[in-house]
Design a protein around this motif. Structure first.
Motif, mmCIF file in Angstrom:
data_model
loop_
_atom_site.group_PDB
_atom_site.id
_atom_site.type_symbol
_atom_site.label_atom_id
_atom_site.label_comp_id
_atom_site.label_asym_id
_atom_site.label_seq_id
_atom_site.Cartn_x
_atom_site.Cartn_y
_atom_site.Cartn_z
ATOM 1 N N GLY A 34 0.787 -1.236 0.000
ATOM 2 C CA GLY A 34 0.000 0.000 0.000
ATOM 3 C C GLY A 34 0.817 1.282 0.000
ATOM 4 O O GLY A 34 0.288 2.353 0.293
ATOM 5 N N TRP A 35 2.112 1.180 -0.353
ATOM 6 C CA TRP A 35 2.980 2.371 -0.365
ATOM 7 C C TRP A 35 3.447 2.659 -1.781
ATOM 8 O O TRP A 35 3.638 1.752 -2.577
ATOM 9 C CB TRP A 35 4.219 2.140 0.513
ATOM 10 N N LYS A 36 3.700 3.933 -2.042
ATOM 11 C CA LYS A 36 4.279 4.344 -3.320
ATOM 12 C C LYS A 36 5.757 4.596 -3.123
ATOM 13 O O LYS A 36 6.136 5.384 -2.240
ATOM 14 C CB LYS A 36 3.641 5.654 -3.772
ATOM 15 N N SER A 37 6.594 3.955 -3.930
ATOM 16 C CA SER A 37 8.028 4.232 -3.876
ATOM 17 C C SER A 37 8.624 3.853 -5.217
ATOM 18 O O SER A 37 8.220 2.866 -5.830
ATOM 19 C CB SER A 37 8.681 3.407 -2.759
ATOM 20 N N ARG A 38 9.586 4.650 -5.666
ATOM 21 C CA ARG A 38 10.203 4.395 -6.966
ATOM 22 C C ARG A 38 11.578 3.788 -6.714
ATOM 23 O O ARG A 38 12.497 4.480 -6.280
ATOM 24 C CB ARG A 38 10.340 5.729 -7.700
ATOM 25 N N GLY A 39 11.699 2.496 -6.963
ATOM 26 C CA GLY A 39 12.979 1.826 -6.688
ATOM 27 C C GLY A 39 14.005 2.103 -7.757
ATOM 28 O O GLY A 39 13.738 1.899 -8.937
ATOM 29 N N GLY A 40 15.183 2.573 -7.350
ATOM 30 C CA GLY A 40 16.297 2.709 -8.296
ATOM 31 C C GLY A 40 16.993 1.361 -8.412
ATOM 32 O O GLY A 40 16.654 0.430 -7.680
ATOM 33 N N PRO A 41 17.993 1.227 -9.311
ATOM 34 C CA PRO A 41 18.619 -0.078 -9.543
ATOM 35 C C PRO A 41 19.145 -0.743 -8.263
ATOM 36 O O PRO A 41 18.963 -1.946 -8.071
ATOM 37 C CB PRO A 41 19.773 0.246 -10.501
#
Ligand SMILES: Cc1ncc(COP(=O)(O)O)c(C=O)c1O
Length: 341
Positions: free
Chosen positions: A307-314
């Motif tokens: 339920g969380w928004k996060s943009r994973g980098g490499p």
């Protein structure tokens, strides 16, 4: 009740509190261009008082606040010194070049602090060849080093060097309240060592729009001229200034909760084998999940599932803790991640 906003990407994603929404709906308004918007005037009065400065102006954004401050301190063709990874230098589309014809002299800092000898070297000889250096810019907290607060002592060191050379000093204080809360001091103690400070209302303080710039009557009059030039004369802006008053008067102390929640999250993630790339200082974690064999997609998908928004980098990513996330949400996330790791 606090609306849940489980978005790690930035504290720019915060939503206004119910009290802010109500204040916006009921705000007294007038023509800001004539100086007649009571809510804008109140916001500017409160801001100037909190920072211990003579005057303040309400700007559309942090970028506009930095731009009008830099223009207020300089003439075309001047140069300015800033930290090499400063937001105003690297992210803000070069307003200082396009609008101000200013020449940057970026200096690598140590956790955002500019070593005074490096500042002196960048100033060079005033009467020698080269452009006049008329402005020093600091950033507090310093975003690229993980949201690190500069102390008043650090700010004073660079302020004194600038003043030895008759330079103006501007601080990009997008998150200066996070700095003050983390250091356990008043924001006016940090403001002492800067002629202008830009402080964002729409980040951790959760207002929907805007920033304030504070300084002396003289420099703020100049900044106001440039704000107008940049389309910042917003007319019935009381609608967005009223939530800003609540941001300054009711939302500052609660930043301590964000810092405490960031600490709980950092400790919990480390127990799961997720490292911190940078030491945690305020409300931002820079994490690295290579040790648990995760890639960006694994992180983003795990967050999404929980339920969380996060943009994973490499190899890792930035997690920003802010209004709309509470301790119970962090605990639930850590529990969920423990099952997925
Ligand atoms: C350190 C810093 N300065 C300035 C800004 C600019 O603020 P705005 O996005 O309101 O223009 C930001 C935005 O994230 C920031 O992080």
């Amino acid at each position: 009740m606090v609306e849940k906003n489980l978005d790690f990407r930035s504290d720019t994603t915060t939503w206004p509190s119910p009290e802010m929404r109500e204040a916006a709906a009921k705000a007294a308004v007038g023509d800001m261009g004539y100086g007649e918007d009571p809510s804008v005037n109140e916001l500017e009065r409160v801001a100037a008082e909190m920072f211990g400065k003579e005057a303040a102006i309400f700007c559309t954004s942090g970028t506009q606040g930095n731009a009008v401050s830099m223009l207020a301190h300089t003439d075309r063709g001047d140069s300015f010194i800033c930290e090499a990874r400063a937001h105003l230098y690297t992210i803000e589309r070069g307003h200082w070049s396009v609008i101000g014809s200013l020449i940057p002299k970026p200096v690598p800092g140590v956790e955002g602090f500019l070593p005074p000898e490096a500042v002196r070297a960048a100033i060079g000889r005033r009467r020698g060849a080269g452009p006049r250096t008329s402005l020093l810019c600091m950033e507090n907290t310093h975003l690229s080093s993980g949201g690190t607060p500069l102390t008043p002592e650090q700010m004073k060191i660079d302020f004194d060097v600038a003043k030895e050379h008759d330079m103006g000093v501007h601080t990009d204080g997008a998150r200066i309240f996070n700095a003050a809360v983390a250091l356990g001091i008043k924001v006016s103690e940090l403001a002492e060592y800067s002629d202008t400070i830009q402080a964002c209302l729409s980040k951790g303080l959760a207002a929907p729009v805007g920033s304030v710039v504070v300084g002396s009557e003289e420099v703020i009059a100049e900044a106001k001229y440039y704000r107008s030039m940049l389309g910042g004369n917003m007319r019935q802006a009381g609608i967005i200034a009223a939530p800003g008053v609540i941001a300054l008067t009711k939302m500052v102390d609660r930043l301590a909760e964000d810092h405490a929640n960031a600490k709980v999250l950092a400790e919990g993630l480390q127990k799961l084998g997720i490292k911190l790339r940078l030491p945690l200082k305020t409300n931002m974690l820079f994490i690295d999940y290579t040790d648990i064999g995760w890639k960006g997609e694994d992180w983003s998908n795990a967050c999404n599932e929980l339920g969380w928004k996060s943009r994973g980098g490499p190899t890792g990513t930035r997690l920003v803790i802010h209004y709309g996330m509470e301790r119970e949400d962090i605990d639930a996330l850590l529990e969920g991640l423990a099952k997925l790791v």
